[in-house]
Design a protein around this motif. Structure first.
Motif, PDB file in Angstrom:
ATOM      1  N   LEU A 247      -6.583   1.050  -1.670  1.00  0.00           N
ATOM      2  CA  LEU A 247      -5.524   1.061  -0.620  1.00  0.00           C
ATOM      3  C   LEU A 247      -4.112   1.105  -1.077  1.00  0.00           C
ATOM      4  CD1 LEU A 247      -6.501  -2.121   1.331  1.00  0.00           C
ATOM      5  CD2 LEU A 247      -6.757   0.165   1.925  1.00  0.00           C
ATOM      6  N   GLY A 248      -4.174   1.931  -2.238  1.00  0.00           N
ATOM      7  CA  GLY A 248      -2.809   2.050  -2.918  1.00  0.00           C
ATOM      8  C   GLY A 248      -2.167   0.866  -3.683  1.00  0.00           C
TER       9      GLY A 248
ATOM     10  N   SER B 235       0.769  -1.242  -0.143  1.00  0.00           N
ATOM     11  CA  SER B 235      -0.088   0.000  -0.145  1.00  0.00           C
ATOM     12  C   SER B 235       1.069   1.375  -0.046  1.00  0.00           C
ATOM     13  CB  SER B 235      -0.891   0.243   1.211  1.00  0.00           C
ATOM     14  OG  SER B 235      -0.046  -0.408   2.739  1.00  0.00           O
ATOM     15  N   ALA B 236       2.119   0.950  -0.410  1.00  0.00           N
ATOM     16  CA  ALA B 236       3.043   2.193  -0.390  1.00  0.00           C
ATOM     17  C   ALA B 236       2.921   3.459  -1.596  1.00  0.00           C
ATOM     18  CB  ALA B 236       4.348   1.624  -0.688  1.00  0.00           C
ATOM     19  N   ASN B 237       1.862   2.857  -2.241  1.00  0.00           N
ATOM     20  CA  ASN B 237       1.689   3.830  -3.372  1.00  0.00           C
ATOM     21  C   ASN B 237       0.431   4.730  -2.942  1.00  0.00           C
ATOM     22  OD1 ASN B 237       3.324   2.225  -5.046  1.00  0.00           O
ATOM     23  ND2 ASN B 237       1.489   0.763  -5.022  1.00  0.00           N
ATOM     24  N   PRO B 238       0.273   5.860  -3.626  1.00  0.00           N
ATOM     25  CA  PRO B 238      -0.844   6.681  -3.339  1.00  0.00           C
ATOM     26  C   PRO B 238      -2.282   5.946  -3.599  1.00  0.00           C
ATOM     27  CG  PRO B 238       0.603   8.047  -4.688  1.00  0.00           C
ATOM     28  CD  PRO B 238       1.330   6.438  -4.607  1.00  0.00           C
ATOM     29  N   ALA B 239      -3.332   6.204  -3.118  1.00  0.00           N
ATOM     30  CA  ALA B 239      -4.477   5.774  -3.476  1.00  0.00           C
ATOM     31  C   ALA B 239      -5.195   6.103  -4.668  1.00  0.00           C
ATOM     32  CB  ALA B 239      -5.496   6.070  -2.349  1.00  0.00           C
TER      33      ALA B 239
END
Lengths: 305, 551, 334, 288, 304
Positions: free
Chosen positions: A58-59, A39-43
């Motif tokens: 959740l990204g 989920s390290a990415n932007p949503a």
């Protein structure tokens, strides 16, 4: 041997290519893409250079999820297809070959299974199994989902296989094998089964399609596997995550498209197999086309003459 | 869709902990008939034809619109309760006798007079008759005396704010209240039932309502099965009021018709079966593990991704701030850490004797930190939060498997303790006093051995701490603010360290309402009631406040 | 006659098996609806203790019968069933399962029935046509329909709703009829029928789109096979009009396996309709089923399952009777 | 005449099928008390129309059906129904089926069909020996060079070639008796003779006992020593082939004889029809 | 005998069907020329036998003559002419009976009306030529409702009963479905159907092959009787040369798509010219004659 192989044509080529592409995608892309649970990415990023298919609420990277989900669905599909095939072979071939009372009993069971609507039964069984104590994480694993779908989905194939086995049983070459001294098991395995290969393959493919769609349906109803990603759970996430409402089509459209493409690809392969099982399906349209072309050619000749 | 079902339970617990309050004055109704107000309160098809206020399956209009308690406790403020049926009340010095004066000349919707006799009957009826009750009497037509054998200071809101008053002439002949469906409800609220079908039911203004007919003459409740449908109907002008989760509220409010409100109150927590002595099994029974989880959480990310940034920040003292500001003993417990501190979390574990295994997971005595956290299917925000928690824990060396289960398999194991971790929603006390939180969730009187459900209370974490119990008991027996503050300080100190419930966020509660055709909705400036259609009492208060826009 | 006797016997056995399965499943796999209901009541009463009478009465209604053998329970179960008693729903306590189903069943039967018949007729007619015109461009129609068939019902439904109902506003979004216009529920009026009809269009379209390909393919394949049968060639040699050859000689025979396979397909359609009902909040039994499953409402689950099964069996039985009419051979040869 | 050193005999064979129709079942008497002997080195023809029970007898002798009553005796000994003894029986008694397109498994090669019986009945042989034997068998049925045919699959062969493979298969275990059930009726007329001649040659060379089942009176007469006529499960007439055909006694044999096409009666039928119609000449215009 | 037959001008002189240089090709890969330049003339009331083994093109030829070629067969050349029924006082309502028709040129509606009315066919598969789901009555009526639309129902029914009686089937069988009839009965019904419109030519493709010899015999006798009474010409296709010799007026022997010999039955039997005809004749052992080329015969020779 050759007549047991599907004839190579456009439909089959498209079908095989689709299925192969999806399979390669499912096997290779997970190795290259990021962790589908990361989920390290932007949503809710729309598709772009970093994330070709965007990200979820959740990204999670949709592409990574799609690849792993496709793998999960294929796993469930193939496993469920195999389970139902084994059952169908057991019920169908045994009933068809042995006949008599065995046939009556097995076919009664098959027909009962056939007319009892599948999904409600799957739902009931899934609800019971998933809440049965002592199963732990197995209760809602994709393995269990595949098993439940396989156990409830074999009857149609069994009927088809039984009809074919019955007709093969009365073939003289089976009688000839008996006269030659072959044993029953060997007759079933060596004399009958090979001639059923196209049909069995077709039934397996139907089983896979049935299971993949069934898994998607179960997941949509919240009865799908947890802990593993499949196309069904992805669609469920997208649906409950209001992908439609938020306009996040990139989250919602790809899994459905892959299911449809997989189903369509497998169906196209089945077309070719159908044409092996019943060559008329291929020959008749082809014959009409050839006749038409030839007639047109003759008319042209006459006109020019 | 399940989100809708979840609101049902939110309502139920909210009702149980209601604060009292007086009904804000209701404007006299205009004779004009205006548009029907269409509501989705989160119910799914088909509706139950069930208006029994004692049933968990009763439809929403039962509470607030048709049946009322004596007083309305507005959760959003620390003001005293406003009177509904009740005019005023008094509690004697030791807290054992509550004397209520009710408003004069009240009528049931069937025209029968509503007297103190009905109120006394209600308190002696069915589940309302608590073991501590000695008697409920009506010395005259407007006075009710409730006598108990123990102080009831802290049960005030329960008794006065969430006990729906029922007509004696109807209910005296009903013995099995649990299986009653009460299809023709006779109540005292602003509305009466007009028509019912399993897809929708309509309530209409009650002409016998004590403050006169409400301005909105008809309210129709719809049954929908999916949040998406609710959102679609809001967007397409088909729905006027709903309380539902919409990740991008702008998509609904952009048209200008729909307004929104989001009063966050209820803490969402990781509930841990924390007490090995009562039979809990798993690494989470070690407070160090719970502390580590508390430290490693990236609450900011969870709030943003799982809850669409609509939540508020939680605190380990379980206070609703700033409402309960006066009860906060230590400012350090005023807010849970919002960003993760993995090093600190690992230090806590290492200090407690855990060491990282070759698989990157901490373990002690060969037992790895491997737990399961569950949430119900389709509660997307919970499911998503679980996934994030699982991922964040993994980064710190704790394995938490996120699983989803059916609704039924969520509540039953929770009450019987058959779980390790659960994402769980606590209900904030309705009054500006955390007592009910501490008593319900932390006192050992509210717990039971694993395998059995607590006889009362909801201490499903199985938390048991004699000092906390003593402090809660002390707080219950006094109305002295300083004494209470001291007792609460003790409680807060222990629960913030033991963390049987690890705060995650304070949950969003989004309401969407039609501001073009109806006015009078609660707002940040005038939070007279929480504008959620599924809340009991409050939803009735809001309905009575609304006015159709004249066109 | 023998054919009908045999089929009737088969259905009797199948009904018995379905009922018995229904009886056995919850007993094979534990799960206590009474405990769930009591838990719910407890939460509803805000942690106040429940009176023993209430617990006793819930146990009596929902709990497993005590002190009886499985066989006795089975007989009791049958007895109750024959009296039309399917038990009490725990998610909608104390509603009777029979009443819940009675209210929902007509919607499903009408929706699924209409959609299935529509899909069947469309598929058979189109399949007959494509098979008749084999070797022309129409052949390419067949693979296209398989794509439609492979789309998950609910996905298609969600897309249809998003595009046709929400974006374009062409169709209602949810429900079986317009609850705003008919707040009192279904009524016997033309306007209500119109409303119910417009609400049924999109769900029905979903079912038809997803299922028509199967019929089409089956019929087309049979048609191609039948076209090379001697009696079709004879019919052509007889100088009959092509339309007559197509309908009475080729299509009628080609449709026989489709009729025989109706039962299998109906099961699939019912499955699809369950999820479709969910998307459209359609007030049918599929919805009840989903709620029962998510709430572990065993009585409701069993009741719905039984009713769906019996309905599908009834539909199959009707098809068998029709089958007997269309194919005279089965009437004499069992 | 060659010495009689073995006999396969059918003794009072009865076979009744149950035809199920719904809940009732009606008995069908396919074979009613039939007895005969097939002696090694001689051919017995069983002639009859479809449904006369002749194929049922073939299947009983080949142990594909169990008789309702009666026995099959080999050298006077009742024959087994299962186990090793059955395998031994199968080694000695083999069958050639009617339809060479159906009696060979399309999936398997010619070699497979001939090799399997050899392996089954002679497990002691090495692979090389088996291969040699297969070659020999194929040569004997005039499928030469054997290597060219061995790897082929049935669909690559003509009907006559297939039936030769079937014959080779029947001979493969070292059979002493061959039941040939209409072995040429599915073949083109011009190759029938060749196949029958091959069978006859083999019979002589290998000293086989042959039960030749056919509906064709002409080949039955030419090919067999003894001839049995079957009608509805009964043998209605039996005797030396020429006697039965040229001087039929039983009315049914006479009818069969009468019905068989005989080019010698060229034009006779037409003339007979004309004669019979002449007095009714007016009927023509009435019905036209 | 030959002289006597040749002296019957009413039967042999008037041609009813002329087939000229007909070629038919199967458009498979590679194309197969199934019929190559076949010509013959069918005379009124004559039985012309078409003999040959499977794959010789005899059935394809029959389908070609009747314009019923199944895909992918294509008639690549030749003429088929059906001559008018001059000199015969048939019902005046069928004008095209009088016309001479270029069969190959017929298309669409013309072709459809030509079929059965003037040339009918009895197919090989007596078991499958009848639609299993329609009663005999419906299938017989079909012919009349299509070709004689003006005919009243009662007349039609009467005609159907007559037809069945004509072929020796109980008219009560009109209500039966095909599966309720025996093979012989089915083939008789097919023959009755083929007679329905009083056609000039009837093509019979192995009409009795699947039947038992005794039944076969009675049906062939029936055909002979009907031919005598109704005067239609027959093209009788079979591989059973002895049968053809017995019943035909003339016989064409086909091999590999070509007619290798055409002559009277007597000529073919007594004095075959083509090698193939001789070979074919030799394949049929004589029932009552000497043992011919059979092995057992050889054995006797050897023994002698």
């Amino acid at each position: 041997m050759r007549e047991l192989m599907p004839r190579w044509d456009g439909k089959l080529a498209i079908g095989v290519a689709t299925v192969a592409l999806i399979t390669v995608f499912a096997l290779v892309v997970p190795l290259l893409a990021q962790d589908p649970r990361s989920s390290a990415n932007p949503a809710l990023l729309p598709p772009g250079p970093g994330h070709w298919l965007g990200t979820t609420k959740l990204g999670n990277d949709v592409l990574a999820q799609l690849a792993v989900g496709t793998r999960g669905s294929l796993f469930v599909g193939v496993l469920g297809g195999l389970v139902s095939l084994v059952l169908a072979l057991f019920f169908g071939i045994l009933a068809g070959y042995i006949g008599g009372v065995v046939d009556e009993v097995l076919m009664l069971l098959t027909n009962i299974n056939l007319v009892i609507p599948g999904l409600p039964l799957v739902m009931v069984i899934a609800a019971y199994v998933q809440n049965a104590p002592g199963l732990g994480s197995l209760a809602r694993s994709s393995l269990m989902v595949a098993l439940v779908l396989g156990v409830t989905g074999w009857a149609g194939s069994a009927v088809v296989l039984r009809a074919q086995a019955r007709s093969l049983r009365t073939r003289e070459y089976v009688a000839a094998a008996r006269v030659a001294g072959e044993g029953t098991l060997r007759i079933i395995c060596v004399e009958i089964l090979p001639n059923l290969v196209p049909l069995i393959a077709a039934q397996l493919i139907y089983g896979v399609i049935f299971t993949v769609l069934g898994e998607a349906g179960l997941s949509y109803l919240g009865l799908g596997p947890t802990g593993s990603i499949t196309l069904g759970t992805m669609l469920n996430d997208a649906q409950t995550g209001q992908a439609v409402g938020t306009g996040a089509w990139w989250w919602f459209v790809p899994p459905g498209t892959i299911i449809a493409a997989l189903g369509a690809g497998l169906s196209l392969v089945n077309f070719a197999l159908d044409e092996v099982v019943d060559p008329r399906l291929r020959q008749a349209p082809q014959a009409v086309r050839r006749q038409r072309r030839s007639r047109a050619a003759i008319t042209r000749e006459e006109a020019s003459a | 869709m399940r989100r809708a079902l979840r609101t049902t339970t939110a309502l139920i617990t909210a009702g149980a902990l209601a604060l009292s309050g007086a009904l804000a004055s209701c404007s006299s109704s205009s004779a004009d008939r205006s548009g029907v107000l269409r509501v989705w309160a989160g119910e799914s098809t088909p509706f139950n034809d069930n208006f029994n206020p004692f049933s968990p399956d009763a439809v929403f209009a039962t509470f607030g619109a048709i049946y009322e308690p004596l007083f309305f406790y507005n959760q959003l403020s620390s003001d005293p309760p406003t009177g509904m049926i009740g005019q005023s009340f008094e509690i004697n010095g030791d807290g054992t006798v509550i004397t209520v004066k009710i408003k004069p000349d009240l009528q049931w919707s069937d025209g029968q007079p509503l007297t103190a006799d009905d109120v006394a009957f209600t308190f002696g009826y069915g589940p309302n008759k608590s073991p501590q009750m000695v008697s409920a009497t009506a010395p005259d037509a407007t006075t009710v005396v409730l006598t108990y054998n123990a102080p009831q200071f802290t049960a005030e809101s329960l008794i006065l704010g969430s006990t729906t008053i029922i007509p004696k002439h109807v209910w005296s002949s009903i013995t099995d209240y649990a299986s009653q469906t009460n299809e023709k409800p006779v109540g005292s609220g602003p509305y009466v039932l007009d028509s019912f079908s399993d897809a929708a039911y309509t309530i209409k203004a009650n002409p016998k309502f004590r403050d006169g007919e409400p301005a909105v003459k008809e309210v129709q409740y719809l049954a929908l099965d999916a949040n998406q449908s609710g959102q679609d109907l809001l967007t397409t002008d088909k729905l006027d009021w709903s309380g539902q989760f919409i990740a991008n509220p702008d998509s609904v409010t952009a048209g200008g018709r729909i307004g929104t409100a989001n009063f966050q109150q209820d803490p969402t927590v990781i509930m841990a079966c924390s007490n090995a002595d009562l039979g809990c099994k798993g690494p989470q029974t070690d407070p160090a593990v719970r502390q580590a989880i508390n430290l490693l959480l990236d609450r900011d990310e969870i709030a943003k991704k799982a809850f669409a940034g609509l939540t508020a920040k939680g605190n380990p003292a379980f206070l609703l701030l700033p409402r309960d500001q006066q009860w906060l003993a230590d400012p350090a417990t005023g807010e849970s850490p919002q960003s993760p501190n993995i090093a600190a979390a690992q230090k806590v574990l290492e200090d407690a004797g855990y060491a990282k295994g070759s698989d990157g997971i901490y373990a002690k005595d060969g037992v790895p930190l491997d737990m399961t956290i569950v949430s119900p299917d389709g509660w997307t925000d919970y499911n998503d939060a679980d996934k994030l928690i699982s991922e964040q824990a993994a980064a710190a060396g704790i394995r938490i498997e996120a699983r989803t289960v059916s609704d039924a398999e969520y509540y039953t194991p929770a009450s019987t303790g058959d779980y390790q971790l659960m994402l769980w929603g606590l209900t904030q006390s309705l009054v500006a006093d955390p007592y009910s939180n501490y008593h319900e969730y932390f006192a050992s009187s509210g717990t039971a051995e694993v395998g059995t459900a607590p006889p009362s209370g909801q201490n499903f974490a199985r938390y048991s701490n004699p000092e906390v119990d003593a402090a809660v008991t002390a707080a219950a027996a006094t109305q002295d603010v300083a004494a209470k503050q001291a007792a609460y300080a003790t409680v807060q100190q222990h629960i913030a360290a033991d963390l049987p419930y690890i705060p995650v966020v304070v949950n969003a509660s989004q309401a969407f309402f039609d501001t073009k055709d109806f006015t009078g909705w609660p707002s940040v400036e005038d939070p007279y009631a929480d504008p959620l259609p599924y809340l009991s009492t409050a939803s009735g208060v809001v309905l009575a406040h609304l006015k159709p826009v004249q066109k | 006659m023998a054919f009908y006797l045999r089929r009737t016997a088969f259905y009797a056995v199948t009904v018995w098996a379905a009922v018995s399965l229904n009886f056995l499943l919850p007993r094979l796999l534990p799960g206590d609806p009474a405990a769930i209901m009591i838990g719910k009541l407890r939460r509803a009463s805000g942690g106040r203790p429940l009176s023993p009478e209430v617990i006793a009465s819930i146990n009596a209604v929902l709990g497993p019968p005590k002190g009886t053998s499985l066989w006795e329970q089975y007989l009791i179960y049958w007895g109750r069933l024959l009296h039309g008693d399917l038990g009490i729903s725990s998610t909608r306590y104390p509603a009777r399962v029979v009443d819940l189903i009675a209210a929902a069943l007509p919607w499903t039967v009408v929706l699924v029935g209409t959609a299935t018949v529509l899909s069947f007729v469309l598929g058979i007619v189109a399949g007959a046509w494509v098979g008749w015109r084999r070797g022309t461009w129409l052949d390419h129609l067949v693979p296209v329909t398989t794509v439609l068939q492979s789309i998950p019902y609910f996905w298609l439904a969600l897309v249809l709703v998003a595009v046709l109902a929400v974006q374009l506003g062409m169709f209602p979004i949810v429900g079986g009829y317009d609850v705003f216009d008919f707040p009192a529920g279904p009524e016997a009026s033309w306007a209500f029928l119109v409303s119910a009809f417009t609400h049924a269009i999109l769900p029905a379209v979903t079912i038809v789109i997803s299922s028509v390909g199967g019929w089409l393919l089956g019929m087309r394949n049979m048609m191609v096979a039948t076209m090379s049968e001697d009696y079709v060639v004879t019919a052509q040699a007889k100088g009959l009009r092509p339309s007559r050859v197509r309908s009475r000689y080729a299509a009628r025979n080609a449709a026989i396996p489709s009729l025989a396979g109706f039962g299998i397909a109906l099961g699939f359609v019912v499955a699809g309709s369950i999820v479709t009902e969910q998307v459209f909040s359609y007030p049918g039994v599929g919805r009840l089923m989903i709620q029962a499953v998510s709430g572990l409402d065993y009585s409701l689950m069993q009741g719905v399952f039984l009713v769906i099964t019996l309905t599908v069996l009834a539909a199959n039985f009707v098809m068998d009777l029709l089958y007997g009419l269309i194919d005279p051979r089965v009437r004499t040869h069992a | 005449m060659t010495p009689v050193d073995g006999v396969l005999s059918a003794s009072h064979l009865v076979k009744t099928f149950r035809l199920r129709s719904g809940l009732r079942s009606t008995p069908v008497h396919a074979v009613k008390n039939v007895s005969f002997e097939v002696v090694r080195g001689r051919t017995v023809a069983l002639v009859g129309e479809s449904g006369s029970g002749k194929s049922t007898i073939a299947r009983i002798l080949a142990k594909l059906e169990t008789p309702t009553s009666g026995q099959v005796l080999l050298d006077g000994v009742p024959t087994p129904t299962r186990g090793r003894a059955l395998a031994e029986y199968r080694r000695r008694v083999q069958m050639v089926f009617q339809d060479p397109f159906a009696s060979l498994n399309p999936f398997h090669s010619v070699a497979h069909h001939v090799e399997r019986p050899v392996r089954i009945h002679h497990p002691e042989l090495t692979s090389a020996q088996v291969a040699a034997r297969v070659r020999d068998l194929l040569d004997r049925v005039q499928l030469s060079p054997a290597d060219r045919f061995a790897s082929r699959r049935p669909h690559e062969l003509s009907g006559g070639q297939r039936q030769r493979v079937a014959i080779a298969r029947a001979l493969a275990p070292g059979a002493q008796y061959v039941v040939a059930d209409e072995p040429v009726s599915m073949l083109d007329v011009s190759i029938r003779l060749g196949v029958l001649n091959l069978l006859a040659d083999l019979q002589r060379e290998q000293h086989l006992g042959v039960l030749y089942i056919t509906h064709d009176l002409a080949t039955a007469r030419h090919f067999s020593d003894e001839l049995l006529v079957m009608y509805r499960g009964d043998v209605v007439e039996r005797g030396p082939a020429d006697d039965v055909i040229l001087r039929p006694q039983h009315p049914y044999t006479q009818a069969l004889r009468e019905a068989a096409a005989d080019p010698e009666r060229l034009g006779a039928l037409r003339d007979e029809v004309r004669r019979s119609l002449r007095p009714l000449g007016q009927e023509r215009s009435a019905s036209a | 005998m030959i002289v006597e037959r040749a002296a019957e001008p009413d039967l042999t002189v008037q041609p009813v069907l002329t087939v000229e240089d007909v070629s038919i090709r199967y458009e498979v890969d590679p194309p197969v020329d199934a019929v190559r330049g076949v010509s013959f003339t069918l005379h009124r009331g004559e039985i012309l036998g078409l003999a040959g083994e499977s794959g010789c093109g005899k059935t394809t030829l029959a389908y070609g003559i009747t314009r019923l070629l199944k895909p992918p067969a294509v008639m690549t050349g030749g003429r088929v002419v059906l001559h008018g029924r001059a000199g015969r006082d048939a019902g005046g309502d069928q004008d095209d009976d009088e016309a001479t028709t270029d069969v190959v040129a017929l298309t669409g509606e013309e072709l459809r009306r030509f079929r059965w009315d003037r040339v009918s066919i009895v197919f090989q598969g007596s078991m499958n030529s009848l639609n299993p789901v329609m009663t005999v009555r419906d299938q017989l009526h079909d012919v009349f409702t299509t070709h004689r639309p003006g005919m009243r129902r009662r007349v039609r029914e009467q005609r159907c009963r007559e037809l069945l009686e004509l072929v020796g089937v109980d008219p009560a069988r009109l209500a039966s479905f095909p599966h309720q009839l025996s093979g012989g009965m089915r083939q008789r019904v097919m023959i009755a159907m083929a007679l329905a419109l009083d056609p000039q030519v009837m093509v019979m493709d192995e009409p009795t092959t699947a039947l038992d010899v005794v039944v076969q015999r009675s049906i062939i006798r029936e055909i002979m009787v009907l031919r005598e009474r109704l005067g239609f010409a027959v093209i009788f296709i079979t591989h059973d040369l002895p049968l053809l010799i017995e019943i035909s007026d003339r016989i064409a022997v086909m091999r590999d798509g070509e007619v290798v010999e055409l002559g009277t039955a007597e000529q073919i039997y007594r004095a075959p010219q083509a090698d193939y005809t001789k070979q074919l004749l030799a394949s049929f052992p004589s029932l009552s004659g000497t043992r011919g080329g059979f092995v057992r015969g050889r054995e006797e020779v050897l023994g002698a």
